[in-house]
Design a protein around this motif. Sequence first.
Motif, PDB file in Angstrom:
ATOM      1  N   GLU A 100      32.821  56.774  37.660  1.00 15.80           N
ATOM      2  CA  GLU A 100      32.112  56.093  38.744  1.00 15.80           C
ATOM      3  C   GLU A 100      31.778  54.658  38.361  1.00 15.80           C
ATOM      4  O   GLU A 100      31.915  53.738  39.174  1.00 15.80           O
ATOM      5  CB  GLU A 100      30.847  56.866  39.116  1.00 15.80           C
ATOM      6  N   ALA A 103      34.950  52.593  38.509  1.00 17.80           N
ATOM      7  CA  ALA A 103      35.332  52.282  39.887  1.00 17.80           C
ATOM      8  C   ALA A 103      34.468  51.147  40.437  1.00 17.80           C
ATOM      9  O   ALA A 103      34.973  50.237  41.104  1.00 17.80           O
ATOM     10  CB  ALA A 103      35.209  53.526  40.766  1.00 17.80           C
ATOM     11  N   ALA A 104      33.169  51.191  40.161  1.00 23.19           N
ATOM     12  CA  ALA A 104      32.274  50.118  40.613  1.00 23.19           C
ATOM     13  C   ALA A 104      32.645  48.803  39.937  1.00 23.19           C
ATOM     14  O   ALA A 104      32.627  47.737  40.564  1.00 23.19           O
ATOM     15  CB  ALA A 104      30.818  50.481  40.321  1.00 23.19           C
ATOM     16  N   ALA A 106      35.643  47.951  38.865  1.00 25.47           N
ATOM     17  CA  ALA A 106      36.896  47.489  39.463  1.00 25.47           C
ATOM     18  C   ALA A 106      36.636  46.790  40.795  1.00 25.47           C
ATOM     19  O   ALA A 106      37.236  45.748  41.091  1.00 25.47           O
ATOM     20  CB  ALA A 106      37.858  48.661  39.649  1.00 25.47           C
ATOM     21  N   ALA A 107      35.736  47.341  41.602  1.00 21.80           N
ATOM     22  CA  ALA A 107      35.395  46.714  42.883  1.00 21.80           C
ATOM     23  C   ALA A 107      34.746  45.347  42.657  1.00 21.80           C
ATOM     24  O   ALA A 107      35.052  44.378  43.364  1.00 21.80           O
ATOM     25  CB  ALA A 107      34.463  47.625  43.683  1.00 21.80           C
ATOM     26  N   ARG A 108      33.873  45.275  41.672  1.00 21.78           N
ATOM     27  CA  ARG A 108      33.216  44.003  41.362  1.00 21.78           C
ATOM     28  C   ARG A 108      34.235  42.974  40.862  1.00 21.78           C
ATOM     29  O   ARG A 108      34.167  41.799  41.207  1.00 21.78           O
ATOM     30  CB  ARG A 108      32.103  44.223  40.337  1.00 21.78           C
ATOM     31  N   ARG A 110      37.412  42.849  41.676  1.00 22.91           N
ATOM     32  CA  ARG A 110      38.178  42.383  42.843  1.00 22.91           C
ATOM     33  C   ARG A 110      37.384  41.331  43.610  1.00 22.91           C
ATOM     34  O   ARG A 110      37.931  40.302  44.013  1.00 22.91           O
ATOM     35  CB  ARG A 110      38.543  43.559  43.760  1.00 22.91           C
ATOM     36  N   ALA A 111      36.099  41.571  43.792  1.00 24.14           N
ATOM     37  CA  ALA A 111      35.256  40.605  44.500  1.00 24.14           C
ATOM     38  C   ALA A 111      35.170  39.289  43.725  1.00 24.14           C
ATOM     39  O   ALA A 111      35.219  38.207  44.320  1.00 24.14           O
ATOM     40  CB  ALA A 111      33.859  41.189  44.723  1.00 24.14           C
ATOM     41  N   ARG A 114      38.366  37.364  44.235  1.00 27.77           N
ATOM     42  CA  ARG A 114      38.371  36.711  45.554  1.00 27.77           C
ATOM     43  C   ARG A 114      37.506  35.453  45.521  1.00 27.77           C
ATOM     44  O   ARG A 114      37.905  34.399  46.018  1.00 27.77           O
ATOM     45  CB  ARG A 114      37.870  37.665  46.642  1.00 27.77           C
TER      46      ARG A 114
END
Length: 141
Positions: A100, A103-104, A106-108, A110-111, A114
């Motif tokens: 978990e 995954a968090a 990885a999302a951070r 990606r952000a 960007r």
Amino acid sequence: MTSGQPLPRGRGTTLTIAQVAERTGLTHDTLRYYERAGLIERVGRTTGNQRRYEAADLAWLEFLLRLRETGMSIAGMQRFARLRAEGEATVGDRLTMLREHRAALAARMRALRRGAGALDEKIDHYERLLHGRRTRTDDPT
């Protein structure tokens, strides 16, 4: 660990709190706090009650530093440490927790990519403005 120096091998080889602070970049106070907060188990002591860290303590501290670096909260680190202290029966829970967190992370990431891309575009825009190469499609901000 900041120094990358392994703990010297040998029976009974340990490090003082000052040596661990130097190797990890943590302060003495932070190391004591980690112990009080339950992030690390009570460290061995000399007869004079001075902390003595073993190789396993350093390896665990290094992992805690990676968790902290990746944004895990102190509460999350405490939960993980409690599960670890409970032993083999909690391996599944620890694995779930790390998945978990990954995954968090990885999302951070990606952000952040960007956001970095948007910054790069704006930097390019301002560099073109400074060098007098403005085009019709350039952002006026």
